[in-house]
Every structure is written in structure tokens, then in C-alpha cells.
Design a protein around this motif. Structure first.
Motif, PDB file in Angstrom:
ATOM      1  N   HIS A  99       2.792  -2.298  -6.028  1.00  0.00           N
ATOM      2  CA  HIS A  99       2.155  -2.568  -4.623  1.00  0.00           C
ATOM      3  C   HIS A  99       1.280  -3.894  -4.784  1.00  0.00           C
ATOM      4  CE1 HIS A  99       3.542   1.384  -3.786  1.00  0.00           C
ATOM      5  NE2 HIS A  99       2.643   1.958  -4.695  1.00  0.00           N
ATOM      6  N   SER A 106       0.157   6.922   5.429  1.00  0.00           N
ATOM      7  CA  SER A 106       0.703   5.699   5.092  1.00  0.00           C
ATOM      8  C   SER A 106       1.424   5.835   3.517  1.00  0.00           C
ATOM      9  CB  SER A 106      -0.128   4.421   5.311  1.00  0.00           C
ATOM     10  OG  SER A 106       0.565   3.345   4.855  1.00  0.00           O
ATOM     11  N   HIS A 156       5.721  -0.721   0.853  1.00  0.00           N
ATOM     12  CA  HIS A 156       4.532  -0.122   1.226  1.00  0.00           C
ATOM     13  C   HIS A 156       3.431  -1.322   0.951  1.00  0.00           C
ATOM     14  CE1 HIS A 156       1.158   2.607   1.406  1.00  0.00           C
ATOM     15  NE2 HIS A 156       0.628   2.244   0.338  1.00  0.00           N
ATOM     16  N   THR A 174      -8.938   4.843  -0.229  1.00  0.00           N
ATOM     17  CA  THR A 174      -7.546   5.397  -0.473  1.00  0.00           C
ATOM     18  C   THR A 174      -7.045   6.226  -1.542  1.00  0.00           C
ATOM     19  OG1 THR A 174      -6.939   2.909  -0.204  1.00  0.00           O
ATOM     20  CG2 THR A 174      -5.269   4.304  -1.148  1.00  0.00           C
ATOM     21  N   VAL A 227       6.988   3.471   7.487  1.00  0.00           N
ATOM     22  CA  VAL A 227       6.387   2.566   6.344  1.00  0.00           C
ATOM     23  C   VAL A 227       5.779   1.430   7.214  1.00  0.00           C
ATOM     24  CG1 VAL A 227       6.767   1.070   4.470  1.00  0.00           C
ATOM     25  CG2 VAL A 227       7.942   3.262   4.563  1.00  0.00           C
ATOM     26  N   PRO A 237      -0.766  -0.995   0.589  1.00  0.00           N
ATOM     27  CA  PRO A 237      -2.075  -0.438   0.708  1.00  0.00           C
ATOM     28  C   PRO A 237      -2.923  -1.175   1.655  1.00  0.00           C
ATOM     29  CG  PRO A 237      -1.549  -0.876  -1.523  1.00  0.00           C
ATOM     30  CD  PRO A 237      -0.378  -1.811  -0.679  1.00  0.00           C
ATOM     31  N   SER A 288       3.345   6.589  -1.181  1.00  0.00           N
ATOM     32  CA  SER A 288       3.646   5.177  -1.134  1.00  0.00           C
ATOM     33  C   SER A 288       4.790   4.671  -2.182  1.00  0.00           C
ATOM     34  CB  SER A 288       2.261   4.407  -1.578  1.00  0.00           C
ATOM     35  OG  SER A 288       2.016   4.822  -2.888  1.00  0.00           O
ATOM     36  N   MET A 302      -4.414   8.480  -3.686  1.00  0.00           N
ATOM     37  CA  MET A 302      -2.926   8.552  -4.089  1.00  0.00           C
ATOM     38  C   MET A 302      -2.658   9.416  -5.108  1.00  0.00           C
ATOM     39  SD  MET A 302      -1.896   4.540  -4.303  1.00  0.00           S
ATOM     40  CE  MET A 302      -1.647   3.275  -2.966  1.00  0.00           C
ATOM     41  N   GLU A 332      -2.278   7.781   0.925  1.00  0.00           N
ATOM     42  CA  GLU A 332      -0.868   6.859   0.510  1.00  0.00           C
ATOM     43  C   GLU A 332       0.042   7.753  -0.500  1.00  0.00           C
ATOM     44  OE1 GLU A 332      -1.973   2.768   0.013  1.00  0.00           O
ATOM     45  OE2 GLU A 332      -3.143   2.931   1.843  1.00  0.00           O
TER      46      GLU A 332
END
Length: 391
Positions: free
Chosen positions: A81, A169, A213, A229, A177, A215, A204, A231, A201
């Protein structure tokens, strides 16, 4: 190494929520389940080997998280990412949903307003309401056969009591996306109104060709300072049952408040096997993931072509990410109850009901294509047969 995603693996009698509890959720035991967002594929063999090795050790006492655990996350974020993060930003949680609840408790006050963008992952609603906060809905809109954020309405709904927005997201269930332009606009609105961003995410890593994707916290210094965030490797590598996720919080003050709540509830310890699985997934799983995405893309194309040819009454917008398809049954001109009857009683197929995802979910169902092709073929054939018999 080539991986066999066509292999049918019997998940019955394994306490699988998806396969063994359909009676509880749908009232029928013998339905083909394409609902819960986990996949019917084995995790990468390196992950299984790492878990087996730890099982064979035989002692499962309390354990910490070695530096390699954090390094695997840091390297994954950088490689996949293009996001450079540090170890101190990372906190481990037992899942993304518990972490969202913790963030709400730690960073907002009772009766504060929190925005969601429906149709969206339904635990967001519970996290807001059950913790005594006020839910504000900013529904997505469809333009040019594409779901988009309604920024005009978003700005209209913000007032002095609005403290947070929960972003999905990539978006579950519609498969968007979000572009850099869209995310940047959202950040600008949140900066202008001093709103925190909680960004789920978890999907992601499953993004298809032509999309990337981003962030949201990586967009700018301002975005970084107001974003939390969340994940996990759970959706990516099908290890959701190991209950291991993580937060990335660059802002020291926000991180301190979140971690205080996390530690007060003693939820940051994780478990041995989740820790090992995460490190193994991020260290050895890249090739497996590339092949998985190719397989999922072929399943999506198959579904789109099958529906176009055999079920033109059902509409769908091709997802840009996730392994979830958002099916629109409106043109069948059936009530919600009649759609349930058609799918569950006649077709014997279990899909998530669209109204679970809030406004905009009416007459929709969510289809999970994270399964071997034969399972998907059988499900679509059953739906076709039920609709054509209805006629």
C-alpha cells in the motif's frame, strides 16, 4: 507454486458459522451458504505449517508479540500500500469490530453524532447505538452505474455534535475502491469540521486490476493526524477465526486514549495462533494472494456473464474490490418476504439480506463469491431455476 482454489473442502461439522448455523439464521438447514464474509479456501500452506509447528510444541501459555510480528505488518503496508508506518503506531486487537467499538468509547462522548455511509457493514450501526452515540446516515448515491459518496448531503448533515465518521474502504457491500480524489475530498470535509475518521480497511488487500487501495491516513499529514485505521489478514487469507486484527494510529494523543481503553479491558493480548498466522500471512502469502485474486476475478466475471445471460432481472455493478457482490432484485417486483421465499425456500441458497446494511439495501442481497467455481455455479443455477419456475 500453484494453488488449487477449485478444490471443494467440506466445512460441515466444524462449527462453521457459515455452514453449520444456517438453520439459526435462515430457518433452513439444507441451504447452500454464500453469505458470511469468509472464504471456502484453505489458508496458504506456509501459514498452516507455522500453526502446526506451534501446535506440536504443546505448551500454549501466555505469549507476547515478537518484533518479527510488527515488522511483517510494517513491510506489508510498505510493499502493498506504499504506506510507511512505525511499530509504535500499531496496537493489536481481537478484531476490527471490537476495535471500532473501543475507538467510539475512547474518542467520543455519549450522544455525539457519528456518520456512516449506507448501505454499509451492519456492525457499524450497533457500535454506534449500543454505545450511546447517535447514528447519522449519509447514504451513497449511484451515478453512471457507480456508487459514490454524497458529499453535498454529508456537509449538510454535519453539525457541532458530529465528531466521527466510519469509513468502509474498500466498501462492503458495494465493492467500491475509493479514489484518491474521493478520499481527499472526505479528508478536507473532516478537517474543516474537526471530525475524526475511523477507517475500516479490512478488505484492502483484495483489490482488482485497474484499481489501487489507498489508506486514507497516507494521503497527508492532516489525514494522518485524524485517522484511526483498522486492518487484519482475516479476509485476505481466510483466517478470521483466529481473531487477530490491528489498529494503526499515528496521532500520539488518539493512540494513547485508544490504548488506554484497550488495556483497561485487557483486549490487547491476542492469542498465540492469531499472532503466528498474521506474521506468516504477511511474510509468505503474497504469491498465494495474487493467485487468489485472479481466481476471484474469474468468479466475478463468471457471475456477471451468467446473470446477464440467464437472469437479466437481477442487476449488479461489478465490484472493484472485495469478494462480495451486491445483487439488485428490484426488477423482479417482489416484496422482501417474497425474495426471501424465492431464495431460501425455493432456491435453497443463503445470501445476506440487503436491509441488514441499512438505507439503500432494500431489495438487494449480498453474494459471497469466495468459493470454488462449482459451488458458485450450483448457487446461480438454483437461483435461475427458482426464478424461472416462479414465472
Amino acid at each position: 507454486m500453484s494453488y488449487d482454489f477449485d478444490r471443494i473442502i467440506d466445512r460441515k461439522n466444524t462449527a462453521s458459522l457459515k455452514w453449520d448455523y444456517t438453520k439459526s439464521f435462515f430457518g433452513e438447514k439444507d441451504v447452500l451458504p454464500l453469505w458470511v464474509a469468509d472464504m471456502d479456501f484453505k489458508a496458504p500452506p506456509e501459514v498452516i505449517e507455522a500453526l502446526n509447528s506451534r501446535v506440536e510444541h504443546g505448551v500454549y501459555g501466555y505469549s507476547g508479540k515478537p518484533n518479527n510480528f510488527y515488522e511483517s505488518i510494517i513491510n506489508w503496508m510498505n510493499k502493498k500500500h506504499n504506506w510507511q508506518i512505525t511499530k509504535e503506531w500499531i496496537s493489536v486487537t481481537p478484531g476490527v469490530v471490537p476495535a471500532i467499538n473501543l475507538a467510539i468509547l475512547a474518542l467520543t462522548e455519549p450522544n455525539d453524532k457519528i456518520i456512516v455511509q449506507t448501505p454499509v457493514y451492519f456492525p457499524f450501526f450497533e457500535a454506534i447505538k449500543n454505545n450511546g452515540r447517535k447514528l447519522v446516515n449519509n447514504p451513497l448515491i449511484v451515478e453512471d452505474n457507480k456508487y459514490k459518496m454524497n458529499f453535498k448531503e454529508l456537509e449538510e448533515k454535519i453539525d457541532e455534535d458530529t465528531k466521527m465518521i466510519i469509513l468502509c474502504s474498500p466498501h462492503n457491500p458495494v465493492g467500491r475502491v475509493w479514489s484518491q480524489k474521493e478520499l481527499s475530498r472526505l479528508v478536507d470535509i473532516c478537517i474543516e469540521n474537526d471530525i475524526l475518521i475511523i477507517s475500516d480497511e479490512i478488505h484492502s488487500d483484495i483489490v482488482y486490476k485497474g484499481y489501487r487501495h489507498i489508506p486514507i491516513a497516507s494521503l497527508s499529514q492532516e489525514a494522518k493526524e485524524r485517522t484511526i485505521t483498522f486492518m487484519a489478514p482475516s479476509k485476505t487469507f481466510n483466517v478470521a477465526g483466529l481473531s487477530t486484527a490491528y489498529s494503526i494510529i499515528p496521532n500520539r494523543e488518539l493512540r494513547s486514549k485508544f490504548n488506554e481503553r484497550l488495556n483497561t479491558m485487557h483486549l490487547g493480548l491476542s492469542n498465540i495462533f492469531g499472532t503466528i498466522a498474521l506474521e506468516s500471512c504477511y511474510t509468505y502469502g503474497a504469491n498465494w494472494l495474487d493467485q487468489l485474486k485472479s481466481y476471484l476475478e474469474s468468479n466475478i466475471e463468471y457471475t456477471i456473464n451468467y446473470i446477464k445471460t440467464n437472469l437479466p432481472e437481477i442487476k449488479l455493478i461489478k465490484p472493484e474490490g472485495t469478494y462480495l457482490l451486491w445483487l439488485d432484485f428490484k426488477d423482479l417486483e417482489l416484496s422482501e418476504e417474497e425474495i426471501d421465499e424465492l431464495l431460501i425456500k425455493k432456491a435453497k441458497v443463503a445470501l445476506n439480506k440487503g436491509t441488514m446494511f441499512g438505507e439503500g439495501g432494500e431489495f438487494h442481497r449480498r453474494l459471497n463469491i469466495g468459493c470454488p467455481r462449482r459451488t458458485l455455479e450450483e448457487a446461480l443455477y438454483r437461483i435461475k431455476k427458482a426464478i424461472h419456475t416462479k414465472k
